[in-house]
Design an enzyme around this catalytic site. Sequence first.
Site, PDB file in Angstrom:
ATOM      1  N   ALA A 260       0.823  -1.209   0.000  1.00 39.68           N
ATOM      2  CA  ALA A 260       0.000   0.000   0.000  1.00 39.68           C
ATOM      3  C   ALA A 260       0.856   1.257   0.000  1.00 39.68           C
ATOM      4  O   ALA A 260       0.337   2.361  -0.220  1.00 39.68           O
ATOM      5  CB  ALA A 260      -0.933  -0.004   1.207  1.00 39.68           C
TER       6      ALA A 260
ATOM      7  N   TYR B 130      10.964   2.946  -0.564  1.00 40.81           N
ATOM      8  CA  TYR B 130      10.249   1.658  -0.571  1.00 40.81           C
ATOM      9  C   TYR B 130       9.062   1.663  -1.538  1.00 40.81           C
ATOM     10  O   TYR B 130       8.881   0.735  -2.329  1.00 40.81           O
ATOM     11  CB  TYR B 130       9.784   1.356   0.848  1.00 40.81           C
ATOM     12  CG  TYR B 130       9.037   0.056   1.015  1.00 40.81           C
ATOM     13  CD1 TYR B 130       9.686  -1.173   0.904  1.00 40.81           C
ATOM     14  CD2 TYR B 130       7.671   0.053   1.306  1.00 40.81           C
ATOM     15  CE1 TYR B 130       9.000  -2.358   1.071  1.00 40.81           C
ATOM     16  CE2 TYR B 130       6.988  -1.127   1.475  1.00 40.81           C
ATOM     17  CZ  TYR B 130       7.637  -2.339   1.360  1.00 40.81           C
ATOM     18  OH  TYR B 130       6.951  -3.514   1.520  1.00 40.81           O
TER      19      TYR B 130
ATOM     20  N   ASN C 233      -0.324  -3.651   5.713  1.00 41.59           N
ATOM     21  CA  ASN C 233       0.017  -3.844   7.131  1.00 41.59           C
ATOM     22  C   ASN C 233      -0.331  -5.237   7.668  1.00 41.59           C
ATOM     23  O   ASN C 233      -1.281  -5.407   8.433  1.00 41.59           O
ATOM     24  CB  ASN C 233      -0.687  -2.783   7.980  1.00 41.59           C
ATOM     25  CG  ASN C 233      -0.235  -1.383   7.653  1.00 41.59           C
ATOM     26  OD1 ASN C 233       0.952  -1.098   7.611  1.00 41.59           O
ATOM     27  ND2 ASN C 233      -1.190  -0.501   7.397  1.00 41.59           N
TER      28      ASN C 233
ATOM     29  N   GLU D 214      10.084  -4.187  13.085  1.00 41.08           N
ATOM     30  CA  GLU D 214       8.718  -4.575  13.415  1.00 41.08           C
ATOM     31  C   GLU D 214       7.722  -3.479  13.043  1.00 41.08           C
ATOM     32  O   GLU D 214       8.037  -2.298  13.037  1.00 41.08           O
ATOM     33  CB  GLU D 214       8.598  -4.916  14.903  1.00 41.08           C
ATOM     34  CG  GLU D 214       8.855  -3.764  15.854  1.00 41.08           C
ATOM     35  CD  GLU D 214      10.325  -3.566  16.178  1.00 41.08           C
ATOM     36  OE1 GLU D 214      10.600  -2.885  17.187  1.00 41.08           O
ATOM     37  OE2 GLU D 214      11.196  -4.058  15.433  1.00 41.08           O
TER      38      GLU D 214
ATOM     39  N   ALA E 174       3.657  -1.742  13.521  1.00 42.61           N
ATOM     40  CA  ALA E 174       2.953  -1.194  14.680  1.00 42.61           C
ATOM     41  C   ALA E 174       2.298  -2.241  15.583  1.00 42.61           C
ATOM     42  O   ALA E 174       2.459  -2.171  16.811  1.00 42.61           O
ATOM     43  CB  ALA E 174       1.924  -0.166  14.217  1.00 42.61           C
TER      44      ALA E 174
ATOM     45  N   ARG F 218      -4.864   3.467  10.322  1.00 40.63           N
ATOM     46  CA  ARG F 218      -4.426   2.369   9.466  1.00 40.63           C
ATOM     47  C   ARG F 218      -5.441   1.222   9.559  1.00 40.63           C
ATOM     48  O   ARG F 218      -6.237   1.148  10.502  1.00 40.63           O
ATOM     49  CB  ARG F 218      -3.063   1.814   9.908  1.00 40.63           C
ATOM     50  CG  ARG F 218      -1.896   2.764   9.824  1.00 40.63           C
ATOM     51  CD  ARG F 218      -1.501   3.065   8.395  1.00 40.63           C
ATOM     52  NE  ARG F 218      -0.263   3.842   8.357  1.00 40.63           N
ATOM     53  CZ  ARG F 218      -0.199   5.174   8.483  1.00 40.63           C
ATOM     54  NH1 ARG F 218      -1.313   5.867   8.674  1.00 40.63           N
ATOM     55  NH2 ARG F 218       0.962   5.796   8.408  1.00 40.63           N
TER      56      ARG F 218
END
Length: 332
Positions: free
Chosen positions: A120, A150, A179, A192, A194, A223
């Site tokens: 995304a 990215y 995510n 890592e 969230a 998110r």
Amino acid sequence: MKDDVVAVTGAGGFIGGALVADLRRQGHRKIRAIDSKPLDRWYQRFEDVENLALDLNLRENCETAAAGAYQVFNLAANMGGMGFIENNKALCMLSVLINTQMLEAARRQGVQRYYYSSSACVYNADKQRERRSPALKEEDAYPALPEDGYGWEKLFSERMCRHFREDFGLHTRVARYHNVYGPHGTWRGGREKAPAAICRKVIEAQLSGNLEIPIWGSGSQTRSFMYIDDCVKGTQMIMNSEILEPINLGSSELVSIDQLVDIVEEIAGVRLKRTYDLSAPQGVNGRNSDNTLIRKYLNWEPSIRLRDGLERTYAWIYDRYQAWRSGAQYVE
């Protein structure tokens, strides 16, 4: 097809390891798992799988990975949470070498199906400035203004997949992950995301008795988070579909970071004092997955509730944290 070779790159990581585990569960007998990490550092590893530690930045290793394979799931990339991708833009962009070499190897080796895991982060940042921004549709990737580093690499690699399909007839499929979280994911060390970071921070606060939690940003960023089981299922459905263009693969359950912390605190049975670091990497203000197209094409969308997935993730990280704190040398 269960007797055909299935190659999974990035298999020593989170999503790749989960995909290999699911392919085994389905009865696939010829699975080739490839990752750049030494075998003893893979998040999941299975003895009945052909496990190869190869640097896929190198052409000859991509040829080895693709040789004799019927299908390739390319999940290999340098990536992590926002803290990693904001501070390692060049390293993230170098992943273009992996997809480029793997596409070329797949074409030369006669691979029938090729899957690329996009993100995304390809979406136009101007469409994500509001915390309650409309959910992102696939068309919102253009005009292009993706996450620097990215996101640009992912968007370019999507185009590579498209043109290999159009020019060379390679069956390519692309999904934009939103995510992904769950057990067997990175939970410490800086890469890592969230959900894992917040689970770890809550565990640290609870076990230390210092009932505070640092939060990157204001806590109001929004998110959606997709549980790993939904990701693995959707990945295979998209690979075997007739969907030609990149498609969203993510949950549409939108939450703020503060709400994410609320859920983890409820699971842990603790309330923490929150401190907000506005100087920390925090990404766009709001991002959610519009699942109109995936429902249209597959009559399905990710549906595991965030609370349910976080309960499983928290329990897994808690066990790993305790093992790590007790002196285990390497715990993932």
